[in-house]
Scaffold this motif. Structure first.
Motif, mmCIF file in Angstrom:
data_model
loop_
_atom_site.group_PDB
_atom_site.id
_atom_site.type_symbol
_atom_site.label_atom_id
_atom_site.label_comp_id
_atom_site.label_asym_id
_atom_site.label_seq_id
_atom_site.Cartn_x
_atom_site.Cartn_y
_atom_site.Cartn_z
ATOM 1 N N PHE A 145 0.824 -1.213 0.000
ATOM 2 C CA PHE A 145 0.000 0.000 0.000
ATOM 3 C C PHE A 145 0.862 1.269 0.000
ATOM 4 C CE2 PHE A 145 -2.232 -3.392 2.321
ATOM 5 C CZ PHE A 145 -3.231 -3.644 1.387
ATOM 6 N N SER A 146 1.933 1.216 -0.800
ATOM 7 C CA SER A 146 2.818 2.368 -0.958
ATOM 8 C C SER A 146 3.336 2.372 -2.386
ATOM 9 C CB SER A 146 3.993 2.301 0.022
ATOM 10 O OG SER A 146 4.858 1.223 -0.293
ATOM 11 N N PHE A 147 3.835 3.513 -2.831
ATOM 12 C CA PHE A 147 4.374 3.602 -4.189
ATOM 13 C C PHE A 147 5.593 2.697 -4.376
ATOM 14 C CE2 PHE A 147 6.949 5.544 -7.546
ATOM 15 C CZ PHE A 147 6.017 5.588 -8.577
ATOM 16 N N PRO A 148 6.545 2.646 -3.424
ATOM 17 C CA PRO A 148 7.661 1.701 -3.593
ATOM 18 C C PRO A 148 7.186 0.259 -3.719
ATOM 19 C CG PRO A 148 8.191 3.295 -1.892
ATOM 20 C CD PRO A 148 6.750 3.510 -2.238
ATOM 21 N N GLY A 149 6.129 -0.090 -2.991
ATOM 22 C CA GLY A 149 5.576 -1.437 -3.116
ATOM 23 C C GLY A 149 5.009 -1.692 -4.504
ATOM 24 N N LEU A 150 4.341 -0.672 -5.060
ATOM 25 C CA LEU A 150 3.827 -0.795 -6.427
ATOM 26 C C LEU A 150 4.967 -0.994 -7.421
ATOM 27 C CD1 LEU A 150 0.951 1.831 -6.869
ATOM 28 C CD2 LEU A 150 0.783 -0.622 -6.477
ATOM 29 N N VAL A 151 6.068 -0.288 -7.206
ATOM 30 C CA VAL A 151 7.219 -0.419 -8.104
ATOM 31 C C VAL A 151 7.760 -1.844 -8.063
ATOM 32 C CG1 VAL A 151 9.605 0.302 -8.508
ATOM 33 C CG2 VAL A 151 7.851 2.013 -8.001
ATOM 34 N N ILE A 152 7.942 -2.380 -6.859
ATOM 35 C CA ILE A 152 8.477 -3.737 -6.719
ATOM 36 C C ILE A 152 7.534 -4.746 -7.368
ATOM 37 C CG2 ILE A 152 9.065 -5.547 -5.071
ATOM 38 C CD1 ILE A 152 9.952 -3.312 -3.144
ATOM 39 N N GLY A 153 6.246 -4.643 -7.056
ATOM 40 C CA GLY A 153 5.280 -5.579 -7.631
ATOM 41 C C GLY A 153 5.197 -5.471 -9.137
ATOM 42 N N SER A 154 5.233 -4.264 -9.655
ATOM 43 C CA SER A 154 5.128 -4.053 -11.108
ATOM 44 C C SER A 154 6.384 -4.531 -11.832
ATOM 45 C CB SER A 154 4.869 -2.576 -11.404
ATOM 46 O OG SER A 154 3.644 -2.149 -10.862
ATOM 47 N N VAL A 155 7.542 -4.394 -11.208
ATOM 48 C CA VAL A 155 8.775 -4.905 -11.814
ATOM 49 C C VAL A 155 8.681 -6.412 -11.997
ATOM 50 C CG1 VAL A 155 11.217 -5.380 -11.327
ATOM 51 C CG2 VAL A 155 10.324 -3.067 -11.087
ATOM 52 N N ILE A 156 8.200 -7.110 -10.977
ATOM 53 C CA ILE A 156 8.068 -8.563 -11.068
ATOM 54 C C ILE A 156 7.003 -8.947 -12.090
ATOM 55 C CG2 ILE A 156 7.411 -10.639 -9.787
ATOM 56 C CD1 ILE A 156 8.624 -9.320 -7.297
ATOM 57 N N ALA A 157 5.867 -8.250 -12.076
ATOM 58 C CA ALA A 157 4.772 -8.588 -12.992
ATOM 59 C C ALA A 157 5.127 -8.301 -14.445
ATOM 60 C CB ALA A 157 3.517 -7.816 -12.595
ATOM 61 N N SER A 158 5.935 -7.278 -14.689
ATOM 62 C CA SER A 158 6.272 -6.881 -16.060
ATOM 63 C C SER A 158 7.605 -7.434 -16.540
ATOM 64 C CB SER A 158 6.293 -5.348 -16.173
ATOM 65 O OG SER A 158 5.019 -4.802 -15.923
#
Length: 226
Positions: free
Chosen positions: A89-102
């Motif tokens: 629930f933070s922008f850094p968390g979104l970055v980490i999750g999106s890096v793995i997903a993409s």
């Protein structure tokens, strides 16, 4: 319709996509190069792990990322370094999750581009005394340019359109984790059809532009038909 509330999720989404794409260019290059040139048996396992986000339901990937980024996972320990409890629930968390997903959207085009480079070209450069750095920047990088263009476009576009993973690990926090896909979902829930139409229509146009650009790059890289 007031368009100002739409600007925040658009800006946040573009910032997320640009950050993720930049990170993937850095980490995706050595992974793709190793997968393309190595004959090690471990390449099959690593290749399968990299490709896994393509076949996993986004909610499954998001669920495990939520556990990893949460207060009782490695992400919680990392966040504790600056006094936070969680990366979820933070922008850094979104970055980490999106890096793995993409990740597969960057690695696969790069892997194909590196694999298409003839071994004779690399051996000739090495014979002429090219060291690893020069070999990469002067030979491999220019020849793999179409792969970088396709990988960058696809990773950027996938990050913008991702929904399941960002919903699981980011939620719907305005200004922090409310990206475009979440804003569309939120608008539909609120029956704000005009906002949903504007955002969804823009995504359709963007998706078409991405597909068209990718096809044009592939067409040019193949050269003229004989």
């Amino acid at each position: 319709m007031d368009v100002e509330p739409l600007l925040a999720p658009i800006a946040l989404t573009l910032a997320l996509a640009a950050t993720v794409t930049a990170i993937l260019l850095v980490i995706g290059t050595p992974i793709a190069l190793w997968l393309a040139r190595s004959r090690n048996a471990g390449t099959t396992i690593i290749g399968a792990l990299v490709t896994l986000p393509l076949v996993l339901p986004p909610t499954v990937l998001g669920f495990y990322l939520l556990l990893a980024l949460g207060p009782f996972g490695p992400g919680g320990a990392l966040a504790g370094l600056w006094g936070a409890r969680t990366l979820a629930f933070s922008f850094p968390g979104l970055v980490i999750g999106s890096v793995i997903a993409s990740l597969p959207f960057m690695v696969q085009p790069l892997r194909n581009a590196f694999a298409a480079i003839e071994t004779e070209v690399i051996e000739a450069a090495e014979t002429l005394g090219a060291r690893r750095g020069a070999l990469f920047f002067r030979v491999l990088l220019p020849l793999a340019r179409p792969g970088y263009l396709v990988g960058g476009i696809m990773a950027f576009a996938h990050t913008i359109g991702e929904f399941g993973v960002v919903l699981m690990i980011g939620g719907n926090i305005p200004g922090q984790t409310k990206v475009l896909s979440i804003a569309i979902y939120d608008s539909v829930e609120r029956l704000e059809w005009d906002k949903a139409h504007v955002l969804a229509g823009g995504m359709v146009i963007f998706a078409f532009a991405v597909i068209f650009s990718t096809l044009m790059i592939n067409r040019k890289s193949m050269g003229p038909l004989s």
